[in-house]
Scaffold this motif. Structure first.
Motif, PDB file in Angstrom:
ATOM      1  N   LYS A  18       0.642  -0.958  -0.221  1.00  0.00           N
ATOM      2  CA  LYS A  18       0.053   0.248  -0.284  1.00  0.00           C
ATOM      3  C   LYS A  18       1.152   1.468   0.370  1.00  0.00           C
ATOM      4  O   LYS A  18       0.356   2.078  -0.218  1.00  0.00           O
ATOM      5  CB  LYS A  18      -1.072  -0.253   1.541  1.00  0.00           C
ATOM      6  N   GLU A  19       2.023   1.338   0.855  1.00  0.00           N
ATOM      7  CA  GLU A  19       2.969   2.275   0.792  1.00  0.00           C
ATOM      8  C   GLU A  19       3.406   2.433  -0.690  1.00  0.00           C
ATOM      9  O   GLU A  19       3.898   3.794  -1.306  1.00  0.00           O
ATOM     10  CB  GLU A  19       3.804   1.921   2.120  1.00  0.00           C
ATOM     11  N   ALA A  20       3.883   1.409  -1.478  1.00  0.00           N
ATOM     12  CA  ALA A  20       4.382   1.413  -2.743  1.00  0.00           C
ATOM     13  C   ALA A  20       3.651   2.123  -3.587  1.00  0.00           C
ATOM     14  O   ALA A  20       3.374   2.877  -3.943  1.00  0.00           O
ATOM     15  CB  ALA A  20       5.616   0.494  -2.899  1.00  0.00           C
ATOM     16  N   ALA A  21       2.594   1.412  -3.451  1.00  0.00           N
ATOM     17  CA  ALA A  21       1.821   2.188  -4.986  1.00  0.00           C
ATOM     18  C   ALA A  21       0.797   3.202  -4.619  1.00  0.00           C
ATOM     19  O   ALA A  21       1.156   3.953  -5.051  1.00  0.00           O
ATOM     20  CB  ALA A  21      -0.239   1.470  -4.211  1.00  0.00           C
ATOM     21  N   ALA A  22       1.429   3.644  -2.770  1.00  0.00           N
ATOM     22  CA  ALA A  22       1.180   5.420  -2.843  1.00  0.00           C
ATOM     23  C   ALA A  22       2.310   6.702  -3.243  1.00  0.00           C
ATOM     24  O   ALA A  22       1.756   7.766  -3.886  1.00  0.00           O
ATOM     25  CB  ALA A  22       0.640   5.984  -1.558  1.00  0.00           C
ATOM     26  N   TYR A  23       3.054   5.521  -2.683  1.00  0.00           N
ATOM     27  CA  TYR A  23       4.797   6.321  -3.582  1.00  0.00           C
ATOM     28  C   TYR A  23       4.683   6.198  -5.093  1.00  0.00           C
ATOM     29  O   TYR A  23       5.307   7.290  -5.722  1.00  0.00           O
ATOM     30  CB  TYR A  23       6.291   5.811  -3.261  1.00  0.00           C
ATOM     31  N   ASP A  44      -9.469  10.488 -14.995  1.00  0.00           N
ATOM     32  CA  ASP A  44     -10.048   9.778 -14.348  1.00  0.00           C
ATOM     33  C   ASP A  44      -9.598   8.303 -13.925  1.00  0.00           C
ATOM     34  O   ASP A  44      -9.252   7.738 -13.155  1.00  0.00           O
ATOM     35  CB  ASP A  44     -11.392   9.522 -14.260  1.00  0.00           C
ATOM     36  N   THR A  45      -9.321   8.080 -14.661  1.00  0.00           N
ATOM     37  CA  THR A  45      -8.907   6.615 -15.395  1.00  0.00           C
ATOM     38  C   THR A  45      -7.347   6.181 -14.965  1.00  0.00           C
ATOM     39  O   THR A  45      -7.076   5.058 -13.901  1.00  0.00           O
ATOM     40  CB  THR A  45      -8.353   5.834 -16.834  1.00  0.00           C
ATOM     41  N   LEU A  46      -6.751   7.202 -14.628  1.00  0.00           N
ATOM     42  CA  LEU A  46      -5.242   6.669 -13.745  1.00  0.00           C
ATOM     43  C   LEU A  46      -5.671   6.995 -12.459  1.00  0.00           C
ATOM     44  O   LEU A  46      -4.745   6.034 -11.640  1.00  0.00           O
ATOM     45  CB  LEU A  46      -4.441   8.740 -13.852  1.00  0.00           C
ATOM     46  N   HIS A  47      -6.537   7.058 -11.857  1.00  0.00           N
ATOM     47  CA  HIS A  47      -6.825   7.623 -10.402  1.00  0.00           C
ATOM     48  C   HIS A  47      -7.878   7.060 -10.045  1.00  0.00           C
ATOM     49  O   HIS A  47      -7.251   5.711  -9.210  1.00  0.00           O
ATOM     50  CB  HIS A  47      -7.805   9.062 -10.297  1.00  0.00           C
ATOM     51  N   LYS A  48      -9.067   5.879 -10.421  1.00  0.00           N
ATOM     52  CA  LYS A  48      -9.486   4.901 -10.451  1.00  0.00           C
ATOM     53  C   LYS A  48      -8.377   3.582 -10.214  1.00  0.00           C
ATOM     54  O   LYS A  48      -8.742   2.958  -9.328  1.00  0.00           O
ATOM     55  CB  LYS A  48     -10.553   4.777 -12.147  1.00  0.00           C
ATOM     56  N   PHE A  49      -7.019   3.341 -10.877  1.00  0.00           N
ATOM     57  CA  PHE A  49      -7.222   2.246 -11.059  1.00  0.00           C
ATOM     58  C   PHE A  49      -5.622   2.390 -10.458  1.00  0.00           C
ATOM     59  O   PHE A  49      -4.693   1.779 -10.267  1.00  0.00           O
ATOM     60  CB  PHE A  49      -6.387   1.749 -12.774  1.00  0.00           C
ATOM     61  N   GLY A  50      -4.966   3.725  -9.742  1.00  0.00           N
ATOM     62  CA  GLY A  50      -4.335   4.402  -9.098  1.00  0.00           C
ATOM     63  C   GLY A  50      -2.659   3.724  -9.830  1.00  0.00           C
ATOM     64  O   GLY A  50      -1.892   3.871  -9.106  1.00  0.00           O
ATOM     65  N   LEU A  51      -2.616   4.123 -11.019  1.00  0.00           N
ATOM     66  CA  LEU A  51      -1.393   4.370 -11.869  1.00  0.00           C
ATOM     67  C   LEU A  51      -0.252   5.067 -11.748  1.00  0.00           C
ATOM     68  O   LEU A  51      -0.682   5.999 -10.981  1.00  0.00           O
ATOM     69  CB  LEU A  51      -1.383   4.639 -13.378  1.00  0.00           C
ATOM     70  N   GLY A  52       0.834   4.993 -11.401  1.00  0.00           N
ATOM     71  CA  GLY A  52       2.248   5.622 -11.375  1.00  0.00           C
ATOM     72  C   GLY A  52       3.244   5.411 -11.727  1.00  0.00           C
ATOM     73  O   GLY A  52       2.807   5.542 -13.151  1.00  0.00           O
ATOM     74  N   CYS A  53       4.258   5.655 -11.203  1.00  0.00           N
ATOM     75  CA  CYS A  53       5.926   5.720 -11.652  1.00  0.00           C
ATOM     76  C   CYS A  53       6.532   5.351 -11.183  1.00  0.00           C
ATOM     77  O   CYS A  53       6.389   5.919 -10.043  1.00  0.00           O
ATOM     78  CB  CYS A  53       5.807   6.803 -13.147  1.00  0.00           C
ATOM     79  N   THR A  54       7.907   4.856 -11.207  1.00  0.00           N
ATOM     80  CA  THR A  54       8.668   4.657 -10.179  1.00  0.00           C
ATOM     81  C   THR A  54       9.601   5.976 -10.705  1.00  0.00           C
ATOM     82  O   THR A  54       9.698   6.304 -11.809  1.00  0.00           O
ATOM     83  CB  THR A  54       9.638   3.796 -10.728  1.00  0.00           C
ATOM     84  N   SER A  55      10.499   6.122  -9.866  1.00  0.00           N
ATOM     85  CA  SER A  55      11.774   6.895 -10.185  1.00  0.00           C
ATOM     86  C   SER A  55      12.704   6.234 -11.242  1.00  0.00           C
ATOM     87  O   SER A  55      12.658   4.892 -11.020  1.00  0.00           O
ATOM     88  CB  SER A  55      12.845   7.162  -8.724  1.00  0.00           C
TER      89      SER A  55
END
Length: 230
Positions: free
Chosen positions: A120-125, A150-161
């Protein structure tokens, strides 16, 4: 505290009719294969709150609230997860075990909980990283693929450093030690390199289970690199 296994929890979830539960709080109308009503989590005049009996999930297209029957009761009735399970079990005919956990079972359950916390912490990061200046390349990739905000938010998409130890340092800063981090699958720890990330320089896709927990991640490399998908 009584111990409820994942199998028991899944049995309660699968045997509970989410439409029946939510209809006690929301006036739902059937449209096609889904049900719609006014969202109970924010004020609206047009019903954008949907309930899917096939998926046993709910989602609001207005505020983004979503989840399963447990998360609905937790959000609406302010229940804990345990209280939600205990509320639904007798209503769907599931008898919950009353025995207490052994010390070994409690230790395993606590460690499992810690690993889910790390996910969960990693997903938020990753989510925050996408919305920072460092996430520009990944955001451009998602935009090119015509994914909406909205799609990015709905599925919690992100990226790494782009740095290979960014998440490791972040999680260490959150108080997680190497003993637990080495088992989470997101970092590798060795004597020569120390801690380094499994995913870096990638667009990230968190993977959720039926109860809304982050159980895994997929990553698409930005630019050249192998493997392309991890």
């Amino acid at each position: 505290m009584p111990y409820y296994s994942d199998e028991i929890i899944e049995e309660v979830r699968s045997r509970t009719d989410i439409v029946d539960v939510i209809s006690k709080y929301v006036n739902l109308q059937k449209k096609g294969s889904q049900y719609f009503g006014l969202c109970p989590f924010h004020n609206e005049k047009t019903g954008s709150f949907s309930v899917s009996p096939q998926k046993q999930m709910y989602y609001c297209f207005g505020c983004g609230a979503g989840g399963n029957v447990f998360s609905f009761l937790m959000a609406y009735e302010n229940m804990t997860f345990k209280e939600a399970v205990e509320d639904l079990a007798p209503k769907c005919g599931v008898t919950l075990p009353q025995r207490e956990m052994t010390a070994q079972e409690r230790q395993r359950a606590d460690r499992r909980t810690r690993l889910f916390e790390i996910n969960k912490e990693a997903a938020a990061y990753y989510y925050k990283m996408l919305r920072s200046p460092e996430g520009g390349q990944a955001m451009a990739y998602f935009t090119k693929r015509e994914l909406t905000a909205d799609t990015l938010h709905k599925f919690g998409l992100g990226c790494t450093s782009k740095y290979s130890d960014s998440l490791y340092k972040y999680l260490r800063g959150k108080g997680y030690d190497d003993n637990i981090l080495k088992d989470c699958g997101l970092v590798t720890i060795d004597e020569k390199r120390g801690g380094h990330d499994k995913f870096w320089n990638r667009a990230m896709f968190p993977i959720f289970d039926a109860n809304g927990k982050v159980v895994a991640f997929g990553g698409r490399v930005m630019g050249d690199g192998e493997p392309k998908y991890l």
